[in-house]
Design an enzyme around this catalytic site. Sequence first.
Site, PDB file in Angstrom:
ATOM      1  N   LYS A 182     102.353  29.879  11.801  1.00  0.00           N
ATOM      2  CA  LYS A 182     102.452  28.850  12.864  1.00  0.00           C
ATOM      3  C   LYS A 182     103.046  29.783  14.193  1.00  0.00           C
ATOM      4  CE  LYS A 182     105.244  26.770  15.019  1.00  0.00           C
ATOM      5  NZ  LYS A 182     105.427  26.895  16.385  1.00  0.00           N
ATOM      6  N   GLU A 258     114.055  38.046  10.846  1.00  0.00           N
ATOM      7  CA  GLU A 258     114.582  39.037  11.745  1.00  0.00           C
ATOM      8  C   GLU A 258     114.880  38.089  13.071  1.00  0.00           C
ATOM      9  OE1 GLU A 258     112.353  41.179  14.745  1.00  0.00           O
ATOM     10  OE2 GLU A 258     114.365  40.887  14.848  1.00  0.00           O
ATOM     11  N   CYS A 292     113.527  41.515  20.792  1.00  0.00           N
ATOM     12  CA  CYS A 292     114.695  41.618  20.244  1.00  0.00           C
ATOM     13  C   CYS A 292     115.399  43.082  20.212  1.00  0.00           C
ATOM     14  CB  CYS A 292     114.599  41.178  18.918  1.00  0.00           C
ATOM     15  SG  CYS A 292     113.270  42.172  17.845  1.00  0.00           S
ATOM     16  N   GLU A 385     123.440  36.239  23.347  1.00  0.00           N
ATOM     17  CA  GLU A 385     122.069  36.852  23.678  1.00  0.00           C
ATOM     18  C   GLU A 385     121.488  36.053  24.830  1.00  0.00           C
ATOM     19  OE1 GLU A 385     118.641  36.008  20.813  1.00  0.00           O
ATOM     20  OE2 GLU A 385     118.425  38.234  20.832  1.00  0.00           O
TER      21      GLU A 385
HETATM   22  O1  LIG Z   1     108.517  46.989  16.242  1.00  0.00           O
HETATM   23  C1  LIG Z   1     108.585  46.490  15.013  1.00  0.00           C
HETATM   24  O2  LIG Z   1     108.099  46.567  14.051  1.00  0.00           O
HETATM   25  C2  LIG Z   1     109.068  44.855  15.498  1.00  0.00           C
HETATM   26  O3  LIG Z   1     109.101  44.403  14.554  1.00  0.00           O
HETATM   27  C3  LIG Z   1     109.648  44.699  16.752  1.00  0.00           C
HETATM   28  C4  LIG Z   1     110.251  43.393  16.842  1.00  0.00           C
HETATM   29  C5  LIG Z   1     110.738  43.072  18.244  1.00  0.00           C
HETATM   30  C6  LIG Z   1     111.300  41.638  18.138  1.00  0.00           C
HETATM   31  O4  LIG Z   1     111.413  41.119  19.574  1.00  0.00           O
END
Ligand SMILES: O=C(O)C(=O)/C=C/C=C/O
Length: 481
Positions: A182, A258, A292, A385
């Site tokens: 999703k 994450e 992120c 953030e």
């Molecule tokens: O570069 C990556 O593998 C990844 O997971 C980046 C994540 C960014 C999140 O905003």
Amino acid sequence: MRRTAPGSDPVAMYVAGSFRWADDTFPLIDPTDGAVIGAVPEAPRELVDEAVRAARGALAGPWGSMSVGDRSAALRRIADGIAARFGDFVDTEVRETGKPRALAETMDIPRAIDNFRAYADLLYARRDSTFHTVSPQGEALNYTVRRPLGVVAVISPWNLPLLLLSWKVAPALAAGNAVVAKPSEETPGTAALLAEVIHEAGLPPGAFNLLHGHGAGAAGEFLTSHPEVDAIAFTGESATGSAIMRAAADHVTPVSFELGGKNAALVFADADFEAAVEGTLRSAFTHSGQICLCTERVYVERPIYDEFVAALGERARKLAGYGPMISAQHRDKVLSYYRLAVEEGATVVAGGGIPDFGDDRDQGFHVEPTVLTGLPSTARTVREEIFGPVCHVAPFDTEDEAVRLANDSAYGLAATVWTTNLSRAHRVAPRVEAGIVWVNCWNLRDLRTPFGGVKASGIGREGGEYSLDFFSEPVNVCVRI
Ligand SMILES: O=C(O)C(=O)/C=C/C=C/O
């Protein structure tokens, strides 16, 4: 078979091997100019139930009994399918996120291809352990086999839509799971194209399912609280992660998160000045700070502080061709932090408002790249953030102070350290409370490395064996000889 043209037709869902829509839809907006570019179906609860049942059915069918070699080959076909429609994926990603085309062409879409290829290789090369045991209880052979978790829910965000969807779907499928995905309601298009590619790659019905819709009180929540979901992989805001975790607690569902960040950059006086300025410009303003991994806190050793602030501010003012915030709501949130920063006493070195382009981008959701100084570590602007093109720069005097400042945060995802002193780099990097520390670089990625955050930035690691470990259950078999 219906093709989802970039940004025009209603965006398809995909359940049990067929493309689906729903009566209830909501508008898809192009954030560059605010135009309505499509309609997105809101998956009803019964479609979520059907998708989870279809995933369970795939595990009991040909997908569940497919060999490692065949699964690896299937992942390769998906990678090739994305590559074959590269332009469609770029067009759709750019249209729905507003990100610069060059970014979609060099990062988002190539990484999605790499994600599937990496897991085709990692799956095939994966080793398991065997022990020949001699003990007072007798002699035995202990070996490990791995079972998939089962039905995996993947909830992916709007900033790197295809990159982050595939970063979970590829290892989940590689480990033999069936997936119900999703994506964010803001960016459904490349997920729908991926469903077409997966359909053409010939994965059995139910191996991959795609739903669209909102999160709370809608498809996202119906999925993550579903009793038949065996694991949840989520990238997004920490607050949403907490809500998903609460829902997962009832069924003790494993989660891989994450989440958010407030990433620090440490710039020492012995750094290559030009590299540190350019590197921090990139790490703060790529994709208008909507990654992120982006830097929102910069700490600079005092001898070069004034020069660094002046250089970063000047280059931030000159930034051009940058994209918008993903939505009017997110734009308003970022602007509220620009106002808060000034209320908290910040000096605005660059930006701080809305650009005036004098063209249809003025109907979009752009904000100015912004550089701030003068705030204490206690300021909300420095602690919360923002997820926009903004960073706060402060000075430090000693290495220990730099590490303490970097670690003074509820988050711990990524950090950058700029120094030409090798000993200092290897002393400082491991002391930073983050999952990833880049030295004299940013967002340089090896897909075999552990990727994820500490503290409020997440639970678990993705990448390499780490994802395959999360998406599978090792079983130790002990056979008496
Ligand atoms: O570069 C990556 O593998 C990844 O997971 C980046 C994540 C960014 C999140 O905003």
